[in-house]
Design a protein around this motif. Structure first.
Motif, mmCIF file in Angstrom:
data_model
loop_
_atom_site.group_PDB
_atom_site.id
_atom_site.type_symbol
_atom_site.label_atom_id
_atom_site.label_comp_id
_atom_site.label_asym_id
_atom_site.label_seq_id
_atom_site.Cartn_x
_atom_site.Cartn_y
_atom_site.Cartn_z
ATOM 1 N N THR A 21 0.900 -1.066 0.035
ATOM 2 C CA THR A 21 0.192 0.060 0.054
ATOM 3 C C THR A 21 0.800 1.288 -0.022
ATOM 4 N N SER A 22 1.718 1.287 0.686
ATOM 5 C CA SER A 22 2.704 2.433 0.839
ATOM 6 C C SER A 22 3.538 2.726 -0.428
ATOM 7 N N CYS A 23 3.821 1.380 -1.061
ATOM 8 C CA CYS A 23 4.533 1.650 -2.439
ATOM 9 C C CYS A 23 3.722 2.179 -3.627
ATOM 10 N N ILE A 24 2.399 1.955 -3.362
ATOM 11 C CA ILE A 24 1.442 2.792 -4.521
ATOM 12 C C ILE A 24 1.260 4.329 -4.056
ATOM 13 N N VAL A 25 0.920 4.474 -2.722
ATOM 14 C CA VAL A 25 0.863 5.775 -2.149
ATOM 15 C C VAL A 25 2.127 6.617 -2.535
ATOM 16 N N ALA A 26 3.365 5.931 -2.524
ATOM 17 C CA ALA A 26 4.372 6.756 -2.677
ATOM 18 C C ALA A 26 4.666 7.180 -4.022
ATOM 19 N N GLY A 27 3.755 6.403 -4.952
ATOM 20 C CA GLY A 27 3.790 6.886 -6.234
ATOM 21 C C GLY A 27 4.768 6.103 -7.325
ATOM 22 N N PHE A 28 5.158 4.795 -6.785
ATOM 23 C CA PHE A 28 6.321 4.259 -7.281
ATOM 24 C C PHE A 28 5.722 2.892 -8.135
ATOM 25 N N LYS A 29 4.533 2.159 -7.206
ATOM 26 C CA LYS A 29 4.058 0.981 -7.474
ATOM 27 C C LYS A 29 2.539 1.553 -8.378
ATOM 28 N N PRO A 60 14.679 -5.627 -2.509
ATOM 29 C CA PRO A 60 15.355 -4.340 -2.531
ATOM 30 C C PRO A 60 14.411 -3.355 -3.326
ATOM 31 N N LEU A 61 13.770 -3.825 -4.115
ATOM 32 C CA LEU A 61 12.795 -2.645 -4.661
ATOM 33 C C LEU A 61 11.755 -2.114 -3.783
ATOM 34 N N VAL A 62 11.093 -2.993 -3.049
ATOM 35 C CA VAL A 62 10.252 -2.369 -1.787
ATOM 36 C C VAL A 62 11.093 -1.641 -0.929
ATOM 37 N N ALA A 63 12.261 -2.076 -0.259
ATOM 38 C CA ALA A 63 13.177 -1.408 0.748
ATOM 39 C C ALA A 63 13.466 -0.007 0.221
ATOM 40 N N ARG A 64 13.641 0.033 -0.922
ATOM 41 C CA ARG A 64 14.208 1.481 -1.517
ATOM 42 C C ARG A 64 12.892 2.143 -1.461
ATOM 43 N N THR A 65 11.869 1.673 -1.819
ATOM 44 C CA THR A 65 10.769 2.543 -2.107
ATOM 45 C C THR A 65 9.939 3.196 -0.717
ATOM 46 N N ILE A 66 9.999 2.174 0.389
ATOM 47 C CA ILE A 66 9.533 2.530 1.693
ATOM 48 C C ILE A 66 10.367 3.012 2.751
ATOM 49 N N ARG A 67 11.767 3.292 2.607
ATOM 50 C CA ARG A 67 12.677 3.621 3.326
ATOM 51 C C ARG A 67 12.243 5.034 4.023
ATOM 52 N N GLY A 68 12.087 5.101 5.326
ATOM 53 C CA GLY A 68 11.648 6.338 6.003
ATOM 54 C C GLY A 68 10.272 6.810 5.964
ATOM 55 N N ARG A 69 9.374 5.829 5.553
ATOM 56 C CA ARG A 69 8.054 5.816 5.495
ATOM 57 C C ARG A 69 7.357 5.101 6.677
ATOM 58 N N PRO A 94 7.166 -8.438 -18.176
ATOM 59 C CA PRO A 94 6.010 -7.837 -17.394
ATOM 60 C C PRO A 94 5.841 -6.323 -17.631
ATOM 61 N N CYS A 95 4.526 -5.597 -17.354
ATOM 62 C CA CYS A 95 4.073 -4.369 -17.803
ATOM 63 C C CYS A 95 4.942 -3.380 -16.922
ATOM 64 N N THR A 96 5.474 -3.720 -15.520
ATOM 65 C CA THR A 96 6.200 -3.064 -14.922
ATOM 66 C C THR A 96 6.876 -3.927 -14.080
ATOM 67 N N GLU A 97 7.882 -3.275 -13.421
ATOM 68 C CA GLU A 97 8.816 -4.209 -12.399
ATOM 69 C C GLU A 97 8.173 -4.792 -11.246
ATOM 70 N N TRP A 98 6.810 -4.260 -11.057
ATOM 71 C CA TRP A 98 6.003 -4.524 -10.089
ATOM 72 C C TRP A 98 4.915 -5.630 -10.310
ATOM 73 N N ALA A 99 4.952 -6.028 -11.536
ATOM 74 C CA ALA A 99 3.821 -6.985 -11.981
ATOM 75 C C ALA A 99 4.462 -8.240 -11.585
ATOM 76 N N GLN A 100 3.354 -9.265 -11.176
ATOM 77 C CA GLN A 100 3.604 -10.485 -11.044
ATOM 78 C C GLN A 100 3.055 -11.332 -12.055
ATOM 79 N N PRO A 101 3.800 -12.502 -12.677
ATOM 80 C CA PRO A 101 3.414 -13.244 -13.746
ATOM 81 C C PRO A 101 1.989 -13.996 -13.076
ATOM 82 N N GLY A 102 1.113 -14.057 -14.087
ATOM 83 C CA GLY A 102 -0.154 -14.881 -13.974
ATOM 84 C C GLY A 102 -1.223 -13.944 -13.054
#
Length: 146
Positions: A21-29, A60-69, A94-102
């Motif tokens: 949720t925080s990754c989405i609200v941060a604007g990255f996901k 790593p993708l998540v950790a970078r995005t939520i750092r300090g949040r 994948p359409c984005t680096e956040w996409a899960q196959p299937g």
């Protein structure tokens, strides 16, 4: 009365585990992965569920995005517009680096964070928020409309 939008008919809620949720609200996901297609389109309250995906905290993708949040749980922390829902074709990247196959990818745009989390209960699938919850969101985002 075709086209008339009754109070609350223009908005739904979606419950998502933290830290997603925080990754989405941060604007990255910009997508949310779901097992089923969602036909509904429009505004979504972004509800951080009670559960945290602990394994995701080590990505790593998540950790970078939520750092300090803050990873608030059990509250609405933002609003987005659901613009589409798709699956990536088999064998395609994948359409984005956040996409899960299937998975089905809910396409999110116009994300706005709330300054103050609003405690609320969510549920699986798109849920209809109470009028009181919508009123609390509109206090923080008065320009938000259908």
């Amino acid at each position: 009365m075709t086209g008339l939008k009754l109070p609350g008919d223009w908005i739904r809620g979606i419950t998502i585990k933290q830290p997603w949720t925080s990754c989405i609200v941060a604007g990255f996901k910009t997508i949310e992965n779901r097992p089923q297609h969602w036909p509904w389109r429009g505004r979504l309250l972004l509800h951080a569920g009670q559960q945290t995906d602990r394994a995701a905290l080590r990505l790593p993708l998540v950790a970078r995005t939520i750092r300090g949040r803050d990873l608030t749980t059990g509250a609405v922390i933002g609003v987005a517009r659901l613009t589409g829902c798709h699956q990536d074709p088999d064998g395609s990247p994948p359409c984005t680096e956040w996409a899960q196959p299937g998975q089905w990818h809910l396409e999110l745009a116009d994300v706005q964070a709330l300054a103050l989390p609003i405690p609320a209960r969510g549920q699986l699938g798109p849920w209809k928020p109470t009028e009181d919850l919508i009123a609390q969101v509109l206090q923080q985002l008065p320009g938000l409309r259908p």
